[in-house]
Scaffold this motif. Structure first.
Motif, short mmCIF file in Angstrom:
data_model
loop_
_atom_site.label_atom_id
_atom_site.label_comp_id
_atom_site.label_asym_id
_atom_site.label_seq_id
_atom_site.Cartn_x
_atom_site.Cartn_y
_atom_site.Cartn_z
N SER A 32 31.96 -5.54 -38.83
CA SER A 32 31.89 -5.04 -37.61
C SER A 32 30.66 -5.74 -36.61
CB SER A 32 31.46 -3.53 -37.77
OG SER A 32 30.83 -2.97 -36.63
N THR A 36 30.99 -7.82 -33.15
CA THR A 36 29.92 -7.55 -32.18
C THR A 36 29.21 -8.81 -31.49
OG1 THR A 36 29.39 -5.30 -32.90
CG2 THR A 36 27.85 -6.28 -31.68
N ARG A 96 36.03 2.02 -30.55
CA ARG A 96 35.70 0.60 -29.98
C ARG A 96 36.80 -0.27 -30.04
NH1 ARG A 96 30.31 -0.35 -33.52
NH2 ARG A 96 31.54 0.52 -35.29
N THR A 128 29.18 2.68 -31.29
CA THR A 128 28.25 2.27 -32.16
C THR A 128 27.29 2.99 -32.47
OG1 THR A 128 28.76 0.15 -30.99
CG2 THR A 128 26.47 0.55 -32.22
N ASP A 132 26.62 4.26 -36.52
CA ASP A 132 25.28 4.06 -37.18
C ASP A 132 24.85 5.05 -37.72
OD1 ASP A 132 25.68 1.22 -36.42
OD2 ASP A 132 24.11 1.18 -34.81
N TYR A 190 36.72 -4.51 -36.15
CA TYR A 190 36.52 -3.11 -36.22
C TYR A 190 37.76 -2.57 -36.91
CZ TYR A 190 32.99 -3.44 -32.54
OH TYR A 190 31.85 -3.37 -31.91
#
Length: 442
Positions: A32, A36, A96, A128, A132, A190
């Motif tokens: 991931s 990013t 995402r 995100t 997280d 993703y």
């Protein structure tokens, strides 16, 4: 000590790489983060070359990603506590994916606009945030309590490596594939992340009492826990001050290098890579350093390091000393991050993990736009070196909350179920043992 078989530290411990659940969680985060790093370059380049965006519009594109933290950061923790963590993480990845797919589709249909890019960026930031918070909440269910520092060190290591390699790889992919196709590469990462999460074994059910009082009460309960805890509160205050300083430095580091030291793009890239190398080292040494010298000592040393690194920057006399300051600052910051996340996870009951993480994220990441914007505005009045000295001053102040708490006396991370929430002895520094950990999960 040699020969003392009762000393838990003398018992060989199985590597976390042999634990399938942790390995899959680590792989999910790693792929991931790699994607990013591509998107961080691809989306601004789409805005710049496909839409002719101005610098102000591109700056706003960066800021929009942090809006979800300010708008839903606190309730996010409540929702994460109420939902299956794997489902939250997979849903965040798929959100995402959908957001990023909109970019090449809109380009192909010739309907891409800056407002659409802002929506895409907002949805990426929203995904995100939930990913997280859920990831930090699920980790204590996957590894033994005394392996949290080691586990978080490995997770932070992948983050630091992605910061070094992500932008160059992203730039190469944009150049070879064009920005829209590079965005599609992030879509793949993703999807891989979601697949790895699905391979994580479902954690044990959380014994959470049914609360019919609603969202507001749950948020207040989480905030009371965080601000009332004698170990989490000083860490939150420290991290918030340090995050403001870090936002100032990160927003202006390229400008400072170019204008003060006349560094070109290559030299700036090398200096930033050296700085991120300090992050790699910090993630590697956090666990053995804390085990050797004690958690409290490691915390205080880490704060001194990132403060010293930020003070070296305005004193730097060229590219070498500038890169050295970045290295020292990142070294201290990553040691602190590994220890802070681990300690907060260890002292928080499972049913409060989502809210604790979201309150922490709301306070620390929520100030990033404030620090970045404030630093930029102050340059006109105090100059670039003056702003960097102010950042160093904020870092120096950040040591006070932990210093005035029981954190310096901690020898080991304490588990939430221990009778004492913090280190307490009648003489000398404390040594609090967590509950005897279960065997590492396969």
């Amino acid at each position: 000590m040699p020969g003392m078989t009762t000393d838990r530290r003398a018992i060989p411990r199985r590597s976390l790489w042999g634990a399938a659940d942790f390995r899959n969680l680590w792989m999910s985060q790693t792929v991931s983060l790699a994607g990013t790093g591509i998107t961080l370059l691809a989306l601004p380049l789409v805005a710049l070359f496909a839409l002719g965006a101005s610098p102000a519009e591109i700056g706003l594109l960066w800021a929009v990603e942090y809006l979800p933290i300010l708008l839903v950061g606190l309730p996010a923790g409540v929702w994460v506590d109420r939902l299956p963590l794997r489902a939250v993480m997979v849903g965040a990845d798929l959100l995402r994916v959908a957001a990023l797919l909109a970019v090449p589709v809109a380009l192909a249909l010739d309907v891409l606009t800056m407002p659409l890019l802002y929506v895409v960026t907002f949805l990426i930031g929203l995904g995100t945030l939930f990913y997280d918070v859920a990831q930090m909440s699920i980790l204590p269910a996957l590894v033994a309590e005394d392996r949290l520092v080691d586990a978080n060190g490995k997770l932070e290591l992948s983050r630091s490596v992605s910061q070094i390699g992500g932008p160059p790889v992203g730039g190469l992919m944009v150049q070879l594939l064009t920005a829209p196709l590079a965005v599609l590469a992030d879509v793949v990462t993703y999807l891989l992340s979601a697949y790895c999460v699905l391979r994580v074994r479902r954690p044990a059910p959380v014994d959470r009492p049914v609360d019919e009082a609603g969202l507001g009460r749950d948020i207040r309960e989480g905030m009371r826990f965080v601000f009332g805890h004698p170990l989490i509160r000083p860490l939150l205050l420290c991290a918030t001050l340090a995050e403001i300083a870090s936002a100032v430095i990160q927003a202006l580091q390229v400008v400072y290098a170019a204008e003060v030291h006349s560094m070109g793009p290559v030299a700036i890239g090398v200096a930033l890579a050296v700085g991120n190398g300090g992050g790699v080292l910090g993630a590697l040494v956090a666990e053995p350093f804390a085990r050797r010298f004690g958690t409290g000592t490691a915390f205080m040393v880490s704060i001194v390091l990132f403060t010293a690194g930020s003070a070296i920057l305005p004193m730097s006399i060229g590219p070498v000393t500038f890169a050295m300051g970045m290295f020292v600052a990142y070294l201290g910051a990553f040691v602190f991050n590994v220890l802070q996340v681990s300690l907060c996870q260890a002292v928080t009951p499972p049913h409060l993990l989502g809210r604790m993480n979201s309150v922490f994220r709301f306070a620390t990441w929520g100030v990033i736009p404030l620090g970045a914007a404030g630093g930029g505005l102050l340059v006109e009045y105090v100059g670039l070196p003056g702003v960097f000295w102010m950042a160093a001053g904020l870092n120096a102040l950040s040591i006070l909350p932990p210093l005035l708490s029981k954190i310096p006396g901690l020898r080991e991370v304490v588990h939430h179920s221990a009778e004492q929430p913090a280190a307490e002895t009648t003489a000398g520094p404390s040594r609090i043992h967590p509950e005897e950990p279960p065997a590492d999960r396969p």
